[in-house]
Design a protein around this motif. Sequence first.
Motif, short mmCIF file in Angstrom:
data_model
loop_
_atom_site.label_atom_id
_atom_site.label_comp_id
_atom_site.label_asym_id
_atom_site.label_seq_id
_atom_site.Cartn_x
_atom_site.Cartn_y
_atom_site.Cartn_z
N THR A 205 31.49 36.67 40.44
CA THR A 205 31.95 36.75 38.76
C THR A 205 32.69 35.99 38.31
O THR A 205 32.63 35.40 37.50
N GLY A 206 33.75 35.74 39.16
CA GLY A 206 34.81 34.77 38.85
C GLY A 206 34.44 33.47 39.01
O GLY A 206 34.47 32.59 37.95
N LEU A 207 33.60 32.97 39.99
CA LEU A 207 33.06 31.67 39.87
C LEU A 207 32.04 31.52 38.92
O LEU A 207 31.94 30.14 38.48
N GLN A 208 31.53 32.28 38.35
CA GLN A 208 30.36 32.31 37.26
C GLN A 208 31.07 31.75 36.11
O GLN A 208 30.91 31.17 35.23
N VAL A 209 32.39 32.65 35.93
CA VAL A 209 33.22 32.25 34.50
C VAL A 209 33.64 30.77 34.69
O VAL A 209 33.57 30.21 33.60
N LEU A 210 33.95 30.22 35.75
CA LEU A 210 34.57 28.96 35.95
C LEU A 210 33.22 27.91 35.84
O LEU A 210 33.50 26.91 35.33
N ALA A 211 32.22 28.34 36.38
CA ALA A 211 31.07 27.35 36.16
C ALA A 211 30.67 27.19 34.94
O ALA A 211 30.32 26.16 34.56
N ALA A 212 30.85 28.18 34.05
CA ALA A 212 30.66 27.97 32.60
C ALA A 212 31.74 27.17 31.94
O ALA A 212 31.72 27.04 30.58
N GLY A 213 32.59 26.68 32.61
CA GLY A 213 33.72 25.99 31.94
C GLY A 213 34.87 26.69 31.15
O GLY A 213 35.59 26.11 30.42
N GLU A 214 34.89 27.94 31.53
CA GLU A 214 35.92 29.02 30.87
C GLU A 214 37.30 29.28 31.74
O GLU A 214 37.43 28.73 32.89
N GLN A 215 38.19 29.91 31.06
CA GLN A 215 39.58 30.07 31.63
C GLN A 215 39.30 31.63 32.40
O GLN A 215 38.76 32.58 31.68
N LEU A 216 39.72 31.46 33.75
CA LEU A 216 39.87 32.94 34.33
C LEU A 216 41.06 33.34 34.39
O LEU A 216 41.95 32.31 35.38
N GLY A 217 41.63 34.37 34.25
CA GLY A 217 42.92 35.04 34.61
C GLY A 217 42.83 35.74 35.96
O GLY A 217 42.06 36.52 36.24
N ILE A 218 43.91 35.36 36.80
CA ILE A 218 43.75 36.35 38.15
C ILE A 218 45.23 36.62 38.34
O ILE A 218 46.21 35.86 38.08
N TYR A 219 45.49 37.88 38.91
CA TYR A 219 46.67 38.35 39.38
C TYR A 219 46.87 38.23 41.01
O TYR A 219 46.18 39.17 41.60
N PRO A 220 47.40 37.22 41.57
CA PRO A 220 47.20 36.97 42.87
C PRO A 220 47.88 38.01 43.70
O PRO A 220 47.43 38.30 44.93
N GLU A 221 48.74 38.96 43.19
CA GLU A 221 49.42 39.97 44.12
C GLU A 221 48.34 41.15 44.06
O GLU A 221 48.46 41.97 44.98
N GLY A 222 47.26 41.11 43.19
CA GLY A 222 46.08 42.21 43.39
C GLY A 222 46.39 43.54 42.59
O GLY A 222 45.40 44.03 42.49
N THR A 223 47.64 43.89 42.24
CA THR A 223 48.09 45.01 41.74
C THR A 223 49.33 44.68 40.89
O THR A 223 49.94 43.78 41.35
N ARG A 224 49.75 45.64 40.18
CA ARG A 224 50.87 45.54 39.21
C ARG A 224 52.17 45.72 40.27
O ARG A 224 52.02 46.50 41.14
N SER A 225 53.05 44.98 40.12
CA SER A 225 54.49 45.34 40.89
C SER A 225 54.68 46.69 40.73
O SER A 225 55.10 47.00 39.52
N PRO A 226 55.16 47.29 41.67
CA PRO A 226 55.84 48.65 41.66
C PRO A 226 57.23 48.71 41.22
O PRO A 226 57.45 49.91 40.82
N ASP A 227 57.98 47.58 41.07
CA ASP A 227 59.34 47.70 41.21
C ASP A 227 59.94 46.51 40.34
O ASP A 227 61.24 46.38 40.35
N GLY A 228 59.06 45.73 39.83
CA GLY A 228 59.31 44.48 39.14
C GLY A 228 59.85 43.23 39.88
O GLY A 228 60.00 42.21 39.53
N ARG A 229 59.60 43.23 41.22
CA ARG A 229 59.78 42.29 42.26
C ARG A 229 58.18 41.53 42.36
O ARG A 229 57.17 42.27 42.04
N LEU A 230 58.32 40.36 42.88
CA LEU A 230 56.95 39.42 43.04
C LEU A 230 56.82 39.56 44.39
O LEU A 230 57.40 39.44 45.35
#
Length: 229
Positions: A103-128
């Motif tokens: 799905t992400g690759l389809q967005v990119l193939a259309a020449g659009e912007q794709l937002g990703i959170y590399p951590e995969g989930t929200r930080s539980p305590d403000g750290r990276l």
Amino acid sequence: MFYWFMKNLIVAPILLTLFRPWVVGREHVPSKGAVIIASNHLSFIDSIILPIVLDRRISFLAKSDYFTGRGLKGWLTRSFFLAAGQLPIDRSGGKASEAALNTGLQVLAAGEQLGIYPEGTRSPDGRLYRGRTGIARMVLEGRVPVVPVAMIATDEVMPIGSRLPKIRRLGVVFGEPLDFSRYRGLEGDRFILRAVTDEIMHELRKLSNQEYVDVYASSVKERTPSSKR
């Protein structure tokens, strides 16, 4: 048209007035062409604020649960997430993870912007926390640049577990684009995927000034039930 109407005439004016986000480095975001916007993830509201400070549409891969509600509340929730550029995906893992990648690759193939959170989930305590290598696969397979972005103080506006945000200022800091074309064709090499991911996380740490922890955020959440909310 629906996205433009909801974002520019309803969602953006309200949120810009309430939170008055300050933005640094917006000139680093390409005005056209496919690009991955890689962000730290402090709060649920990150996915709402980031789209309204960008000129072009940005799509995020969001939990499908947000789109399955019934009645008026379900319709309002679904409409809001669509207006914010959210795309429903199954996050259960296995084949679902591969489907999310496609799905992400389809967005990119259309020449659009794709937002990703590399951590995969929200930080539980403000750290990276340590990045997941799925972002590296998208970068290399999609052959696109990465613009790192740090969300600032969004966890103070809407901490984990909060139902409603607090009205206060927050910030968005964009870094210079990262080019990984030197690794083209090596998306099957797990060491290369880890190197690409770690470089992205290094840039996010510099932009956000967060303390870095070299473990996955999800493993910390498993040990801390209250942080799962």
